[in-house]
Design an enzyme around this catalytic site. Structure first.
Site, PDB file in Angstrom:
ATOM      1  N   ASN A 130       8.596   2.067   2.417  1.00 24.34           N
ATOM      2  CA  ASN A 130       9.098   0.906   1.421  1.00 24.34           C
ATOM      3  C   ASN A 130      10.612   0.942   1.415  1.00 24.34           C
ATOM      4  OD1 ASN A 130       8.830  -0.268  -0.951  1.00 24.34           O
ATOM      5  ND2 ASN A 130       7.155  -0.398  -0.463  1.00 24.34           N
ATOM      6  N   ASP A 174      11.521   0.418  -1.693  1.00 22.93           N
ATOM      7  CA  ASP A 174      11.212  -0.632  -3.116  1.00 22.93           C
ATOM      8  C   ASP A 174      12.459   0.313  -4.481  1.00 22.93           C
ATOM      9  OD1 ASP A 174       9.694  -2.543  -2.295  1.00 22.93           O
ATOM     10  OD2 ASP A 174       8.274  -2.187  -3.426  1.00 22.93           O
ATOM     11  N   HIS A 175      11.911   1.975  -4.197  1.00 16.77           N
ATOM     12  CA  HIS A 175      12.610   2.677  -4.995  1.00 16.77           C
ATOM     13  C   HIS A 175      13.686   2.980  -5.625  1.00 16.77           C
ATOM     14  CE1 HIS A 175       8.358   2.265  -7.313  1.00 16.77           C
ATOM     15  NE2 HIS A 175       8.101   3.060  -6.351  1.00 16.77           N
ATOM     16  N   ARG A 197      20.762   1.355 -13.623  1.00 17.17           N
ATOM     17  CA  ARG A 197      22.039   1.320 -14.521  1.00 17.17           C
ATOM     18  C   ARG A 197      22.678   0.345 -14.193  1.00 17.17           C
ATOM     19  NH1 ARG A 197      25.623   7.083 -14.621  1.00 17.17           N
ATOM     20  NH2 ARG A 197      26.605   5.229 -16.269  1.00 17.17           N
ATOM     21  N   HIS A 253       8.771  -4.861  -1.790  1.00 17.45           N
ATOM     22  CA  HIS A 253       8.116  -5.903  -2.754  1.00 17.45           C
ATOM     23  C   HIS A 253       8.981  -6.551  -3.723  1.00 17.45           C
ATOM     24  CE1 HIS A 253       4.761  -5.892  -6.100  1.00 17.45           C
ATOM     25  NE2 HIS A 253       4.982  -6.772  -5.524  1.00 17.45           N
ATOM     26  N   ARG A 290       8.933  -8.366  -6.444  1.00 16.19           N
ATOM     27  CA  ARG A 290       7.895  -8.967  -8.317  1.00 16.19           C
ATOM     28  C   ARG A 290       8.528  -9.885  -8.815  1.00 16.19           C
ATOM     29  NH1 ARG A 290       4.216  -5.327  -9.847  1.00 16.19           N
ATOM     30  NH2 ARG A 290       3.607  -3.509  -9.013  1.00 16.19           N
ATOM     31  N   ARG A 305      11.674  -5.613 -11.171  1.00 14.23           N
ATOM     32  CA  ARG A 305      11.801  -4.652 -11.612  1.00 14.23           C
ATOM     33  C   ARG A 305      13.014  -3.357 -10.102  1.00 14.23           C
ATOM     34  NH1 ARG A 305       6.044  -2.879 -12.333  1.00 14.23           N
ATOM     35  NH2 ARG A 305       5.759  -3.906 -13.442  1.00 14.23           N
ATOM     36  N   HIS A 306      12.976  -4.352  -9.061  1.00 13.07           N
ATOM     37  CA  HIS A 306      13.657  -2.974  -8.194  1.00 13.07           C
ATOM     38  C   HIS A 306      14.524  -4.243  -7.114  1.00 13.07           C
ATOM     39  CE1 HIS A 306       8.692  -1.998  -7.261  1.00 13.07           C
ATOM     40  NE2 HIS A 306       9.438  -3.627  -6.772  1.00 13.07           N
ATOM     41  N   GLU A 308       6.254  -7.850   0.793  1.00 20.67           N
ATOM     42  CA  GLU A 308       5.050  -7.744  -0.172  1.00 20.67           C
ATOM     43  C   GLU A 308       4.796  -8.223  -1.103  1.00 20.67           C
ATOM     44  OE1 GLU A 308       3.577  -3.212   0.344  1.00 20.67           O
ATOM     45  OE2 GLU A 308       4.914  -3.552  -1.743  1.00 20.67           O
ATOM     46  N   THR A 311       2.164   0.295 -11.149  1.00 12.93           N
ATOM     47  CA  THR A 311       2.547   0.079  -9.588  1.00 12.93           C
ATOM     48  C   THR A 311       1.052  -0.553  -9.075  1.00 12.93           C
ATOM     49  OG1 THR A 311       2.446   1.530  -7.991  1.00 12.93           O
ATOM     50  CG2 THR A 311       1.179   2.688  -9.206  1.00 12.93           C
ATOM     51  N   THR A 312       1.313  -0.854  -8.044  1.00 15.29           N
ATOM     52  CA  THR A 312       0.274  -1.861  -7.441  1.00 15.29           C
ATOM     53  C   THR A 312      -1.613  -1.137  -7.670  1.00 15.29           C
ATOM     54  OG1 THR A 312       0.825  -2.666  -6.444  1.00 15.29           O
ATOM     55  CG2 THR A 312      -1.466  -2.684  -5.803  1.00 15.29           C
ATOM     56  N   GLU A 363      -4.184  -4.568   4.913  1.00 13.49           N
ATOM     57  CA  GLU A 363      -3.918  -2.458   4.808  1.00 13.49           C
ATOM     58  C   GLU A 363      -4.312  -2.542   3.700  1.00 13.49           C
ATOM     59  OE1 GLU A 363       0.173  -0.915   2.436  1.00 13.49           O
ATOM     60  OE2 GLU A 363       0.427  -2.394   4.006  1.00 13.49           O
ATOM     61  N   HIS A 394      -0.449   3.978   0.337  1.00 17.96           N
ATOM     62  CA  HIS A 394      -0.589   3.741  -1.596  1.00 17.96           C
ATOM     63  C   HIS A 394      -1.075   5.552  -1.823  1.00 17.96           C
ATOM     64  CE1 HIS A 394       0.438   1.695  -5.683  1.00 17.96           C
ATOM     65  NE2 HIS A 394      -0.983   2.719  -5.634  1.00 17.96           N
ATOM     66  N   GLY A 395       0.265   5.733  -1.766  1.00 14.04           N
ATOM     67  CA  GLY A 395       0.309   7.779  -2.725  1.00 14.04           C
ATOM     68  C   GLY A 395       0.375   8.671  -1.606  1.00 14.04           C
ATOM     69  N   HIS A 449       6.887   5.617  -2.360  1.00 16.05           N
ATOM     70  CA  HIS A 449       7.684   6.529  -3.148  1.00 16.05           C
ATOM     71  C   HIS A 449       7.858   8.136  -3.073  1.00 16.05           C
ATOM     72  CE1 HIS A 449       6.604   8.547  -7.634  1.00 16.05           C
ATOM     73  NE2 HIS A 449       7.457   6.908  -8.040  1.00 16.05           N
TER      74      HIS A 449
END
Length: 260
Positions: free
Chosen positions: A12, A14-15, A23, A48, A50, A54-55, A75, A105-106, A156, A199-200, A222
């Site tokens: 993923n 996203d981040h 910025r 993802h 959203r 946001r990303h 996602e 986050t989710t 998932e 996740h995580g 992440h």
């Protein structure tokens, strides 16, 4: 290790986009990250889109699909806007997730059972377009059964509770959550669903999950992007890939010994 036992890694990105958006501008480019992930051994890319952007941005989606050479797992929340975007871009897969604007986050799995009537037309339209549909759910029997009833191809399993317990050194809760995940993986496979998890997950928590033979794919983001700050994205992904392969190979060897 046989091809059948290969556990796919979806990265993923996203981040990377989160840092870019902090910025504005175009750097760092999440598509560049996706290409690096492909070169480092990722099997797919997850992103993802959203509601608040946001990303990942809308313009990233076409580039991720067209420039990386890997399957794109989009996602998305089950909203008319996101459905239209998914149908327009036709990613390899769409993973429907719960989404609240105020969450960081989710926070948990989708209530596929309670939202059956809302989800049914979304799943049907995506499936009719040839898009594989995944539902991000907690490891619960009623959610697995709802996913099958809805006609989803994939579930998932949300691994967040297990990871939090492991990091917090709550051994009893960790073991209980692992047992729930393992049972859900078995039950999902028995229902004819392809089972993924995520996740995580970190280097320290991935092995017990990767060893579950029913799982076909892990989606991790992440942690890999955060670790890349210190070691580089290539090294981060390769280390996770190696940890997954070692856990899966060990599980395969154990099963083979058990059958001997």
């Amino acid at each position: 290790m046989s091809p059948k036992s290969h556990l796919r890694l979806g990265v993923n990105i996203d981040h990377v986009a989160t840092i870019r958006n902090a910025r504005g501008g175009e750097h760092p480019d999440p598509v560049r990250a996706a290409k690096l992930a492909a070169a480092a051994g990722a099997d797919g890319i997850t992103a993802h889109l959203r509601e608040d952007r946001r990303h990942i941005r809308d313009g990233d989606i076409a580039r991720l699909k067209g420039e990386t050479g890997l399957p794109l797992n989009l996602e998305m929340a089950a909203t008319p806007e996101m459905l239209e975007i998914a149908l327009r871009h036709s990613p390899h897969a769409c993973c429907i997730v719960p989404e609240r604007r105020e969450e960081v986050t989710t926070e948990g799995g989708l209530d596929a059972s309670g939202l059956h009537n809302h989800l049914a037309p979304v799943v049907a339209r995506l499936s009719d377009k040839g898009i594989r549909v995944s539902l991000f759910i907690n490891a619960e029997t009623r959610q697995l059964e709802a996913a099958r009833s809805l006609g989803a191809h994939i579930v998932e399993l949300h691994t967040g509770a297990y990871c939090e317990a492991a990091i917090g050194r709550e051994s009893a809760k960790r073991d209980a959550e692992l047992a729930r995940l393992a049972e859900a993986a078995r039950n999902g496979a028995a229902l004819g669903l392809e089972v993924h998890a995520g996740h995580g997950l970190t280097f320290d928590t991935v092995a017990p999950v990767a060893a579950m033979p029913e799982l076909a794919e892990l989606n991790i983001g992440h942690f890999l992007i955060g670790e890349a700050i210190f070691t580089g994205l290539d090294a981060s992904i390769k280390r996770m890939r190696a940890a997954m392969d070692e856990a899966r190979h060990g599980a395969d060897s154990g099963e083979a010994k058990g059958r001997a």
